[in-house]
Design an enzyme around this catalytic site. Structure first.
Site, PDB file in Angstrom:
ATOM      1  N   GLY A 101     -68.947  30.542  -3.254  1.00 24.94           N
ATOM      2  CA  GLY A 101     -70.030  30.381  -4.219  1.00 24.94           C
ATOM      3  C   GLY A 101     -71.393  30.531  -3.562  1.00 24.94           C
ATOM      4  CD  GLN A 111     -60.967  27.184   0.318  1.00 23.01           C
ATOM      5  OE1 GLN A 111     -60.472  26.332  -0.401  1.00 23.01           O
ATOM      6  NE2 GLN A 111     -62.263  27.223   0.544  1.00 23.01           N
ATOM      7  CB  CYS A 143     -55.949  27.044  -6.667  1.00 22.94           C
ATOM      8  SG  CYS A 143     -54.670  28.206  -7.210  1.00 22.94           S
ATOM      9  CG  ASP A 151     -63.653  24.655  -5.636  1.00 20.51           C
ATOM     10  OD1 ASP A 151     -63.485  25.452  -6.572  1.00 20.51           O
ATOM     11  OD2 ASP A 151     -63.063  24.738  -4.538  1.00 20.51           O
ATOM     12  CE  LYS A 206     -63.165  20.549  -9.958  1.00 21.89           C
ATOM     13  NZ  LYS A 206     -64.497  20.909 -10.463  1.00 21.89           N
ATOM     14  CB  THR A 207     -59.916  29.571  -9.440  1.00 21.01           C
ATOM     15  OG1 THR A 207     -60.652  30.203 -10.498  1.00 21.01           O
ATOM     16  CG2 THR A 207     -58.860  28.660 -10.024  1.00 21.01           C
ATOM     17  CB  ALA A 208     -61.708  32.586  -5.609  1.00 14.54           C
ATOM     18  CB  ALA A 209     -60.697  33.770 -10.808  1.00 15.52           C
ATOM     19  CB  CYS A 268     -54.153  30.688 -11.491  1.00 16.61           C
ATOM     20  SG  CYS A 268     -52.953  29.991 -10.402  1.00 16.61           S
TER      21      CYS A 268
HETATM   22  C1  LIG Z   1     -54.344  26.490  -1.362  1.00 15.84           C
HETATM   23  C2  LIG Z   1     -55.381  27.133  -2.206  1.00 15.84           C
HETATM   24  C3  LIG Z   1     -55.007  28.163  -3.075  1.00 15.84           C
HETATM   25  C4  LIG Z   1     -55.948  28.766  -3.883  1.00 15.84           C
HETATM   26  N1  LIG Z   1     -55.555  29.803  -4.686  1.00 15.84           N
HETATM   27  C5  LIG Z   1     -56.466  30.421  -5.460  1.00 15.84           C
HETATM   28  C6  LIG Z   1     -56.088  31.538  -6.264  1.00 15.84           C
HETATM   29  O1  LIG Z   1     -54.945  31.980  -6.257  1.00 15.84           O
HETATM   30  N2  LIG Z   1     -57.028  32.113  -7.032  1.00 15.84           N
HETATM   31  C7  LIG Z   1     -58.323  31.664  -7.045  1.00 15.84           C
HETATM   32  O2  LIG Z   1     -59.142  32.248  -7.762  1.00 15.84           O
HETATM   33  N3  LIG Z   1     -58.703  30.594  -6.302  1.00 15.84           N
HETATM   34  C8  LIG Z   1     -57.823  29.969  -5.514  1.00 15.84           C
HETATM   35  N4  LIG Z   1     -58.201  28.903  -4.730  1.00 15.84           N
HETATM   36  C9  LIG Z   1     -59.508  28.258  -4.962  1.00 15.84           C
HETATM   37  C10 LIG Z   1     -60.704  28.904  -4.287  1.00 15.84           C
HETATM   38  O3  LIG Z   1     -60.477  29.170  -2.940  1.00 15.84           O
HETATM   39  C11 LIG Z   1     -61.894  27.999  -4.461  1.00 15.84           C
HETATM   40  O4  LIG Z   1     -62.023  27.665  -5.813  1.00 15.84           O
HETATM   41  C12 LIG Z   1     -63.184  28.644  -3.981  1.00 15.84           C
HETATM   42  O5  LIG Z   1     -63.091  28.912  -2.614  1.00 15.84           O
HETATM   43  C13 LIG Z   1     -64.364  27.734  -4.300  1.00 15.84           C
HETATM   44  O6  LIG Z   1     -65.527  28.184  -3.695  1.00 15.84           O
HETATM   45  P1  LIG Z   1     -66.709  27.160  -3.368  1.00 15.84           P
HETATM   46  O7  LIG Z   1     -67.800  27.990  -2.809  1.00 15.84           O
HETATM   47  O8  LIG Z   1     -66.973  26.297  -4.528  1.00 15.84           O
HETATM   48  O9  LIG Z   1     -66.106  26.198  -2.255  1.00 15.84           O
HETATM   49  P2  LIG Z   1     -65.601  26.534  -0.801  1.00 15.84           P
HETATM   50  O10 LIG Z   1     -65.193  27.967  -0.713  1.00 15.84           O
HETATM   51  O11 LIG Z   1     -64.584  25.513  -0.478  1.00 15.84           O
HETATM   52  O12 LIG Z   1     -66.882  26.353   0.121  1.00 15.84           O
HETATM   53  C14 LIG Z   1     -67.582  25.149   0.229  1.00 15.84           C
HETATM   54  C15 LIG Z   1     -68.487  25.239   1.446  1.00 15.84           C
HETATM   55  O13 LIG Z   1     -69.372  24.144   1.423  1.00 15.84           O
HETATM   56  C16 LIG Z   1     -69.504  23.632   2.723  1.00 15.84           C
HETATM   57  N5  LIG Z   1     -69.946  22.240   2.662  1.00 15.84           N
HETATM   58  C17 LIG Z   1     -69.235  21.146   2.331  1.00 15.84           C
HETATM   59  N6  LIG Z   1     -69.989  20.055   2.453  1.00 15.84           N
HETATM   60  C18 LIG Z   1     -71.216  20.466   2.854  1.00 15.84           C
HETATM   61  C19 LIG Z   1     -72.425  19.807   3.176  1.00 15.84           C
HETATM   62  N7  LIG Z   1     -72.518  18.494   3.107  1.00 15.84           N
HETATM   63  N8  LIG Z   1     -73.482  20.542   3.588  1.00 15.84           N
HETATM   64  C20 LIG Z   1     -73.388  21.896   3.670  1.00 15.84           C
HETATM   65  N9  LIG Z   1     -72.270  22.568   3.394  1.00 15.84           N
HETATM   66  C21 LIG Z   1     -71.192  21.864   2.993  1.00 15.84           C
HETATM   67  C22 LIG Z   1     -68.142  23.815   3.358  1.00 15.84           C
HETATM   68  O14 LIG Z   1     -68.241  23.847   4.766  1.00 15.84           O
HETATM   69  C23 LIG Z   1     -67.734  25.165   2.772  1.00 15.84           C
HETATM   70  O15 LIG Z   1     -68.131  26.227   3.612  1.00 15.84           O
HETATM   71  C24 LIG Z   1     -57.298  28.320  -3.854  1.00 15.84           C
HETATM   72  C25 LIG Z   1     -57.677  27.300  -2.967  1.00 15.84           C
HETATM   73  C26 LIG Z   1     -56.737  26.729  -2.149  1.00 15.84           C
HETATM   74  C27 LIG Z   1     -57.164  25.654  -1.164  1.00 15.84           C
END
Ligand SMILES: Cc1cc2nc3c(=O)[nH]c(=O)nc-3n(C[C@H](O)[C@H](O)[C@H](O)COP(=O)(O)OP(=O)(O)OC[C@H]3O[C@@H](n4cnc5c(N)ncnc54)[C@H](O)[C@@H]3O)c2cc1C
Lengths: 113, 450
Positions: B61, B90, B212, B351, B359-362, B394
């Site tokens: 994100g 992930q 996910c 997320d 709560k997915t990459a999608a 998903c």
């Molecule tokens: C096992 C698994 C399977 C999955 N399968 C799928 C799938 O099939 N399809 C799909 O679409 N999605 C899937 N996902 C979900 C997807 O990966 C997440 O929804 C997506 O990565 C969310 O992005 P984000 O940027 O919100 O969080 P994240 O990618 O988790 O990034 C959060 C970032 O914030 C940083 N951070 C945390 N706290 C702080 C802080 N205090 N200060 C500064 N930085 C901080 C972390 O270091 C991290 O780099 C899956 C996830 C997992 C774990």
């Protein structure tokens, strides 16, 4: 529109991942074209038949092999969307084979004046 | 900054996997043309501004927003705060944890995905001060902003399971796909060892919102498939414990999965929450809503932790103060504009958001452009114009070679992006998406192009 854009982006990222192979194929194609145009008159029309045959063979081979190369199998083709995608990918391989084979066969069947 | 493209090429030039070469040939014709169209460029109508924008979190994100904002704005000072250098794909963890992908496929570098011209503070946000328009990092540095994007992801609360030790994943039949790429790899070691002999397997699901939410189901389907392949399915019992009254929040998918599990002989115990584990003795304790406690032995267990907002968000003024999202400390955003409901210069993405499902990459794929557009609108002094429908997707792995491609919105309505896709049909195409096509899509999202 969005989905076409997404598909293009997926292809582009794949392309970046396979760049050495892509470059090798482009170079091979350029070399084959240069040879085809280099001496004599290339036999484009006479070369097309065998090139199409080869491309078809490559497409058929790809059609049969791609599922297992992607950790699946032909028995996992669930519905027409699966078949359509597999055919499209196989035709992609066939297209690349045609692009390489046509100048090659055109060279082999060229005429010298 | 290194050129992301050139680095990716060098990495993959030595990849011995010949399948990749074969598959690569299919992308030649279109990709060459696409290359020109997709070269990164600043939006022609970039908004001139001197706004200071802080992005907390450099996951999918955060990076997607940084890339988009740096194209859409001219003159803005964009700062990403996150110590993490490694970027993990992930969604690939389930493939690693079930022996389909090698772990290297889910490891990239954040530096290769960040846009040029932004500041990257390699520290963590230790405090959000939205009243003072500032974040404070763990080194004590105060960074003031005009606009803030919160994209910190979520916290895996293993501490709520007594006796749980994340470092022990991979040993004693203990598996958990969620915490990291290494845990995913260790999970496969545990699964691989288990399938050789078979035995009792416990699969779990907590009651909190999950990232996910399909992952616990995928792990179950794939475990059954791995046991079948190894010839030990009949010597095994695979049991699913859900802390809820269902296994998936979208009713049609829930029903479909339960029917499939019935056919595969996977009994489900509802309202059964994993609360404690004795890793050495291989025993797990579950409680019912009435407080009744049951202890079960196992040979293999897949632990899915309760999830909540990270402390830094939870203990700040930013989370919901009441309602269903307050307990988890989730960010209080309007579910359509993704703008904070009380701090209008704050947006949330990914997320961390206190929104239904999603709560997915999608979800990030569809919402990062919306957050960016709305933030640009607000910087320009307008009201946010874009609305998010909660799109979530998903690919649900059913077995090696087949999957379902499930897409839905906030309301739980199935919303296939292509009308011909049947979300409840076992499909090679859905499998191929997961196995080969979704990582390139993810990278394109991170680069802010889709
Ligand atoms: C096992 C698994 C399977 C999955 N399968 C799928 C799938 O099939 N399809 C799909 O679409 N999605 C899937 N996902 C979900 C997807 O990966 C997440 O929804 C997506 O990565 C969310 O992005 P984000 O940027 O919100 O969080 P994240 O990618 O988790 O990034 C959060 C970032 O914030 C940083 N951070 C945390 N706290 C702080 C802080 N205090 N200060 C500064 N930085 C901080 C972390 O270091 C991290 O780099 C899956 C996830 C997992 C774990």
């Amino acid at each position: 529109m969005y989905d076409i854009w997404l598909a293009l982006n997926i292809l582009f990222e794949l392309f970046l991942g396979y760049l050495p192979l892509v470059a090798a194929i482009v170079v091979a194609w350029l070399v084959l074209m240069a040879i085809a145009f280099g001496r004599g008159r290339p036999g484009w029309r006479r070369g097309l038949g065998p090139a199409l045959m080869l491309a078809l063979l490559v497409a058929i081979a790809a059609f049969l092999a791609i599922p297992s190369l992607t950790k699946s199998s032909l028995s996992e083709m669930g519905y027409w969307v699966d078949w359509a995608n597999l055919i499209a990918i196989a035709l992609g391989f066939g297209g690349v084979a045609l692009a390489l084979a046509w100048p090659l066969f055109a060279t082999l069947r060229r005429r010298f004046r | 900054m290194t050129d992301p493209h050139s680095r990716r090429h060098t990495q993959q030039a030595f990849d011995p996997d010949r399948r990749r070469l074969l598959f690569g040939a299919t992308v030649l014709p279109l990709a060459a043309g696409a290359g020109l169209a997709l070269a990164p460029r600043r939006a022609s109508a970039a908004l001139k501004t001197s706004a200071r924008i802080v992005i907390a979190g450099s996951g999918l994100g955060g990076i997607a927003t940084a890339n988009r904002l740096s194209r859409e704005l001219d003159g803005a000072k964009i700062t990403i705060v996150d110590r993490k250098e490694m970027h993990n794909y992930q969604p690939g963890y389930t493939l690693v944890a079930t022996g389909i992908w090698p772990v290297e496929k889910v490891v990239d570098r954040n530096a290769d995905l960040h846009p040029s011209g932004i500041e990257w503070v390699r520290e963590m946000v230790a405090e959000f001060d939205p009243d003072g328009n500032a974040v404070v990092t763990d080194s004590g540095r105060r960074i003031e902003y005009d606009f803030l994007v919160v994209a910190t992801g979520l916290h895996l609360d293993y501490a709520q399971i007594e006796g749980m030790d994340v470092d022990a994943i991979g040993s004693n039949g203990l598996a958990s796909v969620y915490p990291s790429h290494l845990a995913a790899q260790a999970t496969w070691q545990a699964m691989d060892a288990f399938r050789a002999k078979g035995g009792e397997a416990l699969m779990t699901l907590p009651a909190t919102p999950l990232k996910c939410a399909g992952a616990p189901l995928k792990m179950t389907f794939m475990l059954v498939d791995r046991l079948r392949e190894a010839g030990t399915r009949s010597a095994s019992r695979v049991e699913f414990h859900s802390a809820l009254g269902n296994v998936f929040s979208v009713e049609r998918i829930n029903q479909d999965v339960l029917e499939r599990w019935e056919a595969l002989d996977v009994p489900v115990t509802f309202n059964s929450k994993l609360v404690a584990i004795d890793i050495g003795a291989r025993r797990a304790s579950f409680t019912s809503p009435e407080g009744e406690r049951t202890e079960l032995g196992y040979d293999f267990i897949h632990v899915v932790p309760p999830m909540r907002a990270p402390d830094v968000v939870k203990n700040s003024p930013l989370p919901w103060q009441e309602g269903g999202f307050a307990a988890g400390g989730w960010l209080e955003v309007d579910k359509e504009t993704l703008r904070h409901r009380r701090y209008p210069n704050v947006f949330g993405l990914g997320d961390i958001n206190g929104t239904p499902r999603g709560k997915t990459a999608a979800t990030v794929k569809k919402s990062a452009p919306i957050v960016t557009r709305n933030l640009v609108d607000v910087i320009a002094g307008k009201e946010p114009a874009e609305r998010f429908d909660g799109y979530t997707s998903c690919p649900l792995l059913l077995r090696e070679g087949s999957a379902l491609l499930v897409e839905f919105d906030y309301e739980g309505r199935l919303t296939p992006s292509l009308p011909m896709i049947d979300p409840l049909q076992d499909s090679y195409f859905a499998w191929l998406m997961k196995y080969r096509l979704l990582k390139p899509a993810y990278i394109a999202v991170a680069k802010g192009r889709v």
